[in-house]
Each structure stands twice: as C-alpha cells, then as structure tokens.
Scaffold this motif. Structure first.
Motif, mmCIF file in Angstrom:
data_model
loop_
_atom_site.group_PDB
_atom_site.id
_atom_site.type_symbol
_atom_site.label_atom_id
_atom_site.label_comp_id
_atom_site.label_asym_id
_atom_site.label_seq_id
_atom_site.Cartn_x
_atom_site.Cartn_y
_atom_site.Cartn_z
ATOM 1 N N VAL A 54 0.841 -1.203 0.000
ATOM 2 C CA VAL A 54 0.000 0.000 0.000
ATOM 3 C C VAL A 54 0.874 1.251 0.000
ATOM 4 C CG1 VAL A 54 -1.678 1.333 1.347
ATOM 5 C CG2 VAL A 54 -2.001 -1.133 1.024
ATOM 6 N N MET A 55 1.897 1.269 0.869
ATOM 7 C CA MET A 55 2.775 2.433 0.942
ATOM 8 C C MET A 55 3.478 2.685 -0.404
ATOM 9 S SD MET A 55 6.081 3.219 3.369
ATOM 10 C CE MET A 55 7.174 2.105 2.509
ATOM 11 N N LEU A 56 3.969 1.618 -1.032
ATOM 12 C CA LEU A 56 4.679 1.780 -2.304
ATOM 13 C C LEU A 56 3.750 2.282 -3.414
ATOM 14 C CD1 LEU A 56 6.837 -1.452 -2.171
ATOM 15 C CD2 LEU A 56 7.700 0.904 -2.050
ATOM 16 N N LEU A 57 2.555 1.728 -3.478
ATOM 17 C CA LEU A 57 1.614 2.178 -4.513
ATOM 18 C C LEU A 57 1.218 3.635 -4.278
ATOM 19 C CD1 LEU A 57 -0.642 -1.002 -4.818
ATOM 20 C CD2 LEU A 57 1.136 -0.226 -6.422
ATOM 21 N N TRP A 58 0.991 3.992 -3.056
ATOM 22 C CA TRP A 58 0.557 5.342 -2.715
ATOM 23 C C TRP A 58 1.683 6.354 -2.954
ATOM 24 C CZ3 TRP A 58 -2.935 5.798 2.171
ATOM 25 C CH2 TRP A 58 -3.606 7.019 2.171
ATOM 26 N N THR A 59 2.855 6.091 -2.389
ATOM 27 C CA THR A 59 3.962 7.044 -2.553
ATOM 28 C C THR A 59 4.482 7.051 -3.985
ATOM 29 O OG1 THR A 59 5.635 5.442 -1.819
ATOM 30 C CG2 THR A 59 4.684 6.889 -0.143
ATOM 31 N N GLY A 60 4.439 5.891 -4.642
ATOM 32 C CA GLY A 60 4.868 5.843 -6.037
ATOM 33 C C GLY A 60 4.005 6.721 -6.920
ATOM 34 N N LYS A 61 2.702 6.654 -6.696
ATOM 35 C CA LYS A 61 1.779 7.503 -7.462
ATOM 36 C C LYS A 61 2.019 8.978 -7.159
ATOM 37 C CE LYS A 61 -1.729 8.564 -10.036
ATOM 38 N NZ LYS A 61 -1.434 8.762 -11.444
ATOM 39 N N PHE A 62 2.260 9.299 -5.873
ATOM 40 C CA PHE A 62 2.501 10.689 -5.493
ATOM 41 C C PHE A 62 3.775 11.232 -6.138
ATOM 42 C CE2 PHE A 62 4.221 13.881 -2.462
ATOM 43 C CZ PHE A 62 3.270 14.871 -2.683
ATOM 44 N N LYS A 63 4.813 10.412 -6.203
ATOM 45 C CA LYS A 63 6.065 10.886 -6.804
ATOM 46 C C LYS A 63 5.912 11.154 -8.298
ATOM 47 C CE LYS A 63 9.257 9.217 -3.389
ATOM 48 N NZ LYS A 63 8.648 8.185 -2.570
ATOM 49 N N MET A 64 4.870 10.626 -8.901
ATOM 50 C CA MET A 64 4.611 10.860 -10.318
ATOM 51 C C MET A 64 3.797 12.128 -10.548
ATOM 52 S SD MET A 64 3.801 7.052 -11.715
ATOM 53 C CE MET A 64 4.717 5.645 -11.186
ATOM 54 N N THR A 65 3.531 12.880 -9.489
ATOM 55 C CA THR A 65 2.838 14.157 -9.616
ATOM 56 C C THR A 65 3.847 15.289 -9.459
ATOM 57 O OG1 THR A 65 2.369 14.385 -7.255
ATOM 58 C CG2 THR A 65 0.758 13.151 -8.580
ATOM 59 N N ALA A 66 3.477 16.489 -9.886
ATOM 60 C CA ALA A 66 4.379 17.643 -9.751
ATOM 61 C C ALA A 66 4.749 17.921 -8.289
ATOM 62 C CB ALA A 66 3.776 18.879 -10.414
ATOM 63 N N PRO A 67 3.784 17.960 -7.359
ATOM 64 C CA PRO A 67 4.177 18.198 -5.963
ATOM 65 C C PRO A 67 5.088 17.098 -5.400
ATOM 66 C CG PRO A 67 1.812 18.515 -6.229
ATOM 67 C CD PRO A 67 2.332 17.940 -7.507
ATOM 68 N N GLY A 68 4.844 15.862 -5.796
ATOM 69 C CA GLY A 68 5.683 14.759 -5.334
ATOM 70 C C GLY A 68 7.101 14.867 -5.861
ATOM 71 N N ALA A 69 7.222 15.191 -7.139
ATOM 72 C CA ALA A 69 8.550 15.340 -7.746
ATOM 73 C C ALA A 69 9.280 16.524 -7.134
ATOM 74 C CB ALA A 69 8.422 15.498 -9.259
#
Length: 188
Positions: A54-69
């Motif tokens: 769950v953590m990997l899917l959630w944080t992985g998706k977030f890192k693919m957004t502008a705020p995450g990057a």
C-alpha cells in the motif's frame, strides 16, 4: 494445522496449532501461546507485506505528480548516490522513475504471494531503494531542528527515518519469500 508430536513424547498425539511455534516446540505460557498464534497465522508477514505494498503504490503515485517530484528535490539533490540522476533527468522524470520503481516493487511483492521468487526480487529492489533514501539522513541539510540546544528530527528527518525501518522490513520480506521459494524448490 495440527502439530504431530512423537509417540514417546509426554502427552503424545496431536495438539492444536494454537500452541505450535513451527519448530517442534510447544508453547506453554500465555505469552508464548500468543506469540505462537501470531506466528502460525503469518500476521507479521501479512501486516508487513500489505503495508509495504500500500505504501509503495501510494507514494509511487505521489512521486509521479508535480508536488511529489518537487518534494524530493532537497533529498536527491544533496545525495551523492542520487544527485547525478537529478542532474541528468530533472525532478519530474526522476520522480516518474522513482514512482515506477516503487510500483514495480509493489507488483513483485503481490506476485510473490503466488511465485515467491518474484517477492525476493521485489524485496531486493526495496533494499537498494531504502538504503539509498536512508543514507539521505546524513546528506540532507535541515532535517533536524534545535530545541534548547538538542537536535530533533523535523518532518523531513522523520520522513527519511521511516526508510530505515522499511529497509529492515525489506530484508524480512526477502527472507520470508526466500523460505517459501526454498520450500517450493525442495518439493520438486
């Protein structure tokens, strides 16, 4: 699941798994019986693997957004292990690459439920990933605050510190999937 004891053992016969430790020992006290129940039901593995997925899917998706990057810029730009990637790819492509790596590891952990060797590979990816991010505790400036002369981790420091725990969880997952793979190999 029934634990078979040898005929010569006191109270020989079958005993319920509620007191089985999995290595032929019989739990006697309340505390060891609780520990045996937890072990028999693979609760540590289930919580660790599902939580990690769950953590990997959630944080992985977030890192693919502008705020995450943009959020990883202070981390990757100060690390000798990742700063070159930041310079080559920039924050957005690097964020996508990190997110895709996290998703790949999560998918491999899921596949590992059925094909344990895939779980081993997913765990190995996590070891490299969490080692890298754990090392950022040393290289990232401003990850602590000073209160009355004592350094405490701020949110950034705590964010990085959780990867030390995840680093250990990755090794646990490798060992769990590894035992399953070894058992499967020995059944052939």
């Amino acid at each position: 699941m029934i634990e078979n004891t040898s005929a010569g053992a006191p109270g020989g016969g079958a005993r319920g798994s509620h007191a089985n430790t999995g290595n032929g020992l019989h739990a006697k006290s309340v505390l060891t019986k609780i520990a045996a129940v937890v072990a028999d039901r693979n609760i540590p593995f289930l919580v660790c693997s599902i939580g990690m997925i769950v953590m990997l899917l959630w944080t992985g998706k977030f890192k693919m957004t502008a705020p995450g990057a943009e959020g990883i810029i202070p981390l990757v730009s100060n690390s000798p292990l990742t700063s070159w990637q930041f310079k080559v790819f920039g924050p957005y492509i690097l964020g996508d690459m990190i997110g895709a790596t996290e998703w790949t590891a999560a998918i491999l952990l899921i596949i590992g439920y059925f094909k344990p060797k895939a779980g081993i590979v997913g765990g190995m990816i996590l070891v490299v990933m969490f080692f890298t991010t754990s090392s950022m505790l040393i290289t990232t400036p401003d990850d602590t605050i000073v209160v009355n002369g004592i350094h405490y981790m701020n949110n950034l420091g705590l964010f990085l510190f959780k990867d030390i725990i995840s680093f250990g969880a990755a090794f646990y997952l490798i060992s769990y999937y590894g035992r399953k793979a070894i058992l499967a190999e020995n059944q052939r």
